[in-house]
Motif scaffolding. Structure first.
Motif, PDB file in Angstrom:
ATOM      1  N   ILE A 121       8.213  -0.574   6.221  1.00  0.00           N
ATOM      2  CA  ILE A 121       7.775   0.778   5.876  1.00  0.00           C
ATOM      3  C   ILE A 121       8.936   1.485   5.185  1.00  0.00           C
ATOM      4  N   THR A 122       8.725   1.969   3.972  1.00  0.00           N
ATOM      5  CA  THR A 122       9.781   2.673   3.248  1.00  0.00           C
ATOM      6  C   THR A 122       9.379   4.122   3.012  1.00  0.00           C
ATOM      7  N   GLY A 123      10.362   4.990   3.001  1.00  0.00           N
ATOM      8  CA  GLY A 123      10.062   6.396   2.763  1.00  0.00           C
ATOM      9  C   GLY A 123      11.304   7.248   2.632  1.00  0.00           C
ATOM     10  N   ASP A 124      11.101   8.452   2.126  1.00  0.00           N
ATOM     11  CA  ASP A 124      12.166   9.422   1.901  1.00  0.00           C
ATOM     12  C   ASP A 124      11.760  10.732   2.552  1.00  0.00           C
TER      13      ASP A 124
ATOM     14  N   LEU B   6      -3.649   3.414   0.812  1.00  0.00           N
ATOM     15  CA  LEU B   6      -3.592   3.274   2.272  1.00  0.00           C
ATOM     16  C   LEU B   6      -4.968   3.381   2.922  1.00  0.00           C
ATOM     17  N   ALA B   7      -5.846   4.196   2.369  1.00  0.00           N
ATOM     18  CA  ALA B   7      -7.177   4.383   2.954  1.00  0.00           C
ATOM     19  C   ALA B   7      -7.960   3.072   3.038  1.00  0.00           C
ATOM     20  N   TYR B   8      -7.642   2.111   2.142  1.00  0.00           N
ATOM     21  CA  TYR B   8      -8.352   0.836   2.119  1.00  0.00           C
ATOM     22  C   TYR B   8      -7.940  -0.084   3.267  1.00  0.00           C
ATOM     23  N   MET B   9      -6.912   0.291   4.030  1.00  0.00           N
ATOM     24  CA  MET B   9      -6.429  -0.549   5.125  1.00  0.00           C
ATOM     25  C   MET B   9      -7.227  -0.346   6.412  1.00  0.00           C
ATOM     26  N   ARG B  10      -7.972   0.726   6.498  1.00  0.00           N
ATOM     27  CA  ARG B  10      -8.680   1.062   7.742  1.00  0.00           C
ATOM     28  C   ARG B  10      -9.659  -0.046   8.135  1.00  0.00           C
TER      29      ARG B  10
ATOM     30  N   THR C  71      -7.589  -6.345   9.912  1.00  0.00           N
ATOM     31  CA  THR C  71      -6.547  -7.019  10.683  1.00  0.00           C
ATOM     32  C   THR C  71      -5.848  -7.966   9.723  1.00  0.00           C
ATOM     33  N   LEU C  72      -4.547  -7.807   9.549  1.00  0.00           N
ATOM     34  CA  LEU C  72      -3.808  -8.530   8.520  1.00  0.00           C
ATOM     35  C   LEU C  72      -2.959  -9.628   9.162  1.00  0.00           C
ATOM     36  N   ASN C  73      -3.462 -10.860   9.118  1.00  0.00           N
ATOM     37  CA  ASN C  73      -2.781 -12.009   9.702  1.00  0.00           C
ATOM     38  C   ASN C  73      -1.961 -12.763   8.661  1.00  0.00           C
ATOM     39  N   LYS C  74      -0.849 -13.333   9.104  1.00  0.00           N
ATOM     40  CA  LYS C  74       0.041 -14.131   8.262  1.00  0.00           C
ATOM     41  C   LYS C  74       0.262 -13.473   6.896  1.00  0.00           C
ATOM     42  N   ALA C  75       0.622 -12.202   6.951  1.00  0.00           N
ATOM     43  CA  ALA C  75       0.817 -11.420   5.727  1.00  0.00           C
ATOM     44  C   ALA C  75       2.145 -10.681   5.788  1.00  0.00           C
ATOM     45  N   PHE C  76       2.696 -10.413   4.609  1.00  0.00           N
ATOM     46  CA  PHE C  76       3.857  -9.529   4.497  1.00  0.00           C
ATOM     47  C   PHE C  76       3.304  -8.195   4.017  1.00  0.00           C
ATOM     48  N   ILE C  77       3.416  -7.168   4.851  1.00  0.00           N
ATOM     49  CA  ILE C  77       2.771  -5.889   4.581  1.00  0.00           C
ATOM     50  C   ILE C  77       3.840  -4.839   4.275  1.00  0.00           C
ATOM     51  N   LEU C  78       3.673  -4.143   3.186  1.00  0.00           N
ATOM     52  CA  LEU C  78       4.636  -3.107   2.779  1.00  0.00           C
ATOM     53  C   LEU C  78       3.919  -1.778   2.611  1.00  0.00           C
ATOM     54  N   LEU C  79       4.371  -0.789   3.344  1.00  0.00           N
ATOM     55  CA  LEU C  79       3.895   0.589   3.168  1.00  0.00           C
ATOM     56  C   LEU C  79       4.990   1.383   2.469  1.00  0.00           C
ATOM     57  N   ASP C  80       4.696   1.841   1.262  1.00  0.00           N
ATOM     58  CA  ASP C  80       5.665   2.590   0.464  1.00  0.00           C
ATOM     59  C   ASP C  80       5.320   4.081   0.499  1.00  0.00           C
TER      60      ASP C  80
ATOM     61  N   THR D 246       0.833  -1.199   0.000  1.00  0.00           N
ATOM     62  CA  THR D 246       0.000   0.000   0.000  1.00  0.00           C
ATOM     63  C   THR D 246       0.867   1.248   0.000  1.00  0.00           C
ATOM     64  N   ARG D 247       0.264   2.335  -0.428  1.00  0.00           N
ATOM     65  CA  ARG D 247       0.950   3.639  -0.338  1.00  0.00           C
ATOM     66  C   ARG D 247      -0.119   4.725  -0.307  1.00  0.00           C
ATOM     67  N   PRO D 248       0.162   5.843   0.357  1.00  0.00           N
ATOM     68  CA  PRO D 248      -0.822   6.933   0.404  1.00  0.00           C
ATOM     69  C   PRO D 248      -0.970   7.577  -0.969  1.00  0.00           C
ATOM     70  N   ALA D 249      -2.194   7.878  -1.341  1.00  0.00           N
ATOM     71  CA  ALA D 249      -2.467   8.510  -2.642  1.00  0.00           C
ATOM     72  C   ALA D 249      -2.364  10.013  -2.503  1.00  0.00           C
ATOM     73  N   VAL D 250      -1.135  10.490  -2.330  1.00  0.00           N
ATOM     74  CA  VAL D 250      -0.879  11.926  -2.209  1.00  0.00           C
ATOM     75  C   VAL D 250      -0.213  12.395  -3.488  1.00  0.00           C
ATOM     76  N   GLU D 251      -0.774  13.409  -4.109  1.00  0.00           N
ATOM     77  CA  GLU D 251      -0.286  13.878  -5.394  1.00  0.00           C
ATOM     78  C   GLU D 251       0.962  14.734  -5.242  1.00  0.00           C
ATOM     79  N   ALA D 252       1.945  14.474  -6.116  1.00  0.00           N
ATOM     80  CA  ALA D 252       3.165  15.286  -6.145  1.00  0.00           C
ATOM     81  C   ALA D 252       2.939  16.466  -7.087  1.00  0.00           C
ATOM     82  N   GLY D 253       2.179  17.451  -6.614  1.00  0.00           N
ATOM     83  CA  GLY D 253       1.917  18.634  -7.415  1.00  0.00           C
ATOM     84  C   GLY D 253       0.803  18.450  -8.428  1.00  0.00           C
ATOM     85  N   GLU D 254       0.077  17.319  -8.369  1.00  0.00           N
ATOM     86  CA  GLU D 254      -1.027  17.077  -9.285  1.00  0.00           C
ATOM     87  C   GLU D 254      -2.283  16.812  -8.474  1.00  0.00           C
TER      88      GLU D 254
END
Length: 319
Positions: free
Chosen positions: A261-264, A220-224, A227-236, A165-173
């Protein structure tokens, strides 16, 4: 004459057979008194009980290899035949030595490897901790490495599904001005994830995983509320989460799950009055056992050499 049917679960018959059926040819030549037929998603073996047991042992070794590496060469088939027909008595023996830096074998012979010391730290941290923050600039391979670790865990049956998952935040768009429905508006933001998966999983199998939701890619909004069991979860792109979003995401984690969790921190696209959930989490959660933080920097950039120099130039300007 006895008959045994061996199902090729989670691997394709084409991958098992090899180029021009070379793997099947080697197997049939090793057992001239046994009839071996490959059809659909199964292998049928006809012969004596002892011969059938040996063929089954070789096929099972090859299935395990395919699940892990996504390809099976004639040399691998020869090695497994030799391993079963000429056992040394050592358990879990493999007929070759693997490169410790190889995470997995991708599509079209692509080898996914750790390329920098900090990427190696990320892999080691993920093996020892259930939550890992990978923080660093663009081009350091943090997302690609995280996706590779998730695919590896799925192939090794350590998890039942992958959630990316990743947040749907626009980079200037603005999403509202893009054409199409919500999925078509969101997909461009998730394209880097799809590109990584294309390198690691054959197209047909990836389509199957996406359709049956073994691999789920969503905003990301779809995660609310989940409960995520036996999963590999990645937040980009976690730098674009708000404080509440980050807290919501971290509390979705269920039993036998792993999260990266990855980020810059230098590419926050949130409004100026919003605090980045990534920076705040790094401050609040440090020191908790089971949560690790890995910092990547310009030395880890694996894109064009100019990317490293661009990052360094902007870093000097910001200082």
């Amino acid at each position: 004459m006895l008959e045994k049917i061996i199902a090729l679960t989670d691997v394709s018959l084409v991958d098992f057979l090899g180029v021009s059926n070379s793997n099947l040819t080697l197997l049939t030549e090793a057992f001239p008194q046994t009839k071996i037929i490959a059809r659909g998603d199964q292998i049928t073996v006809r012969g004596s009980d002892d011969q059938i047991s040996l063929v089954e042992a070789i096929v099972n070794q090859c299935i395990k290899h395919l699940e892990k590496h996504s390809s099976l060469s004639a040399n691998h088939m020869k090695a497994y035949i030799d391993l079963i027909l000429n056992p040394t008595g050592e358990e879990n023996e493999t007929p070759w030595v693997e490169d410790k830096d190889v995470l997995l074998f991708g599509t079209k012979g692509l080898v996914i490897k750790v390329k920098t010391p900090n990427q190696r730290k990320l892999v080691e941290a993920a093996s020892k901790n259930d939550i890992v923050f990978a923080i660093g600039p663009a081009g350091t391979g943090k997302t690609y490495t995280a996706v590779a670790l998730a695919v590896k865990a799925l192939k090794n049956k350590e998890v039942k599904k992958i959630i990316i998952t990743r947040p749907a935040v626009e980079a200037g768009e603005n999403l509202g001005f893009l054409p199409g429905d919500l999925k078509e508006k969101i997909d461009p933001y998730l394209r880097p994830i799809y590109d990584a998966l294309d390198d690691m999983i054959p197209a047909e199998k990836l389509k199957f995983y996406l359709e049956n939701r073994t691999i789920e890619i969503a905003p990301l909004a779809y995660m609310r509320g989940r409960t995520l069991n036996k999963a590999f979860i990645l937040l980009d792109e976690a730098q674009n989460t708000t404080s509440m979003q980050m807290k919501m995401f971290l509390t979705r984690m269920g039993i036998q799950s792993k999260t990266i969790i990855t980020g810059d921190k230098s590419q926050v696209d949130l409004p100026k009055n919003q605090v980045s959930g990534l920076g705040e989490a790094a401050h609040i959660l440090k020191g908790i056992t089971g949560i690790a933080f890995v910092e990547l920097d310009g030395s880890d950039v694996v894109r064009h050499r100019l990317v490293r120099e661009i990052i360094e130039a902007y870093g000097k300007q910001e200082k």
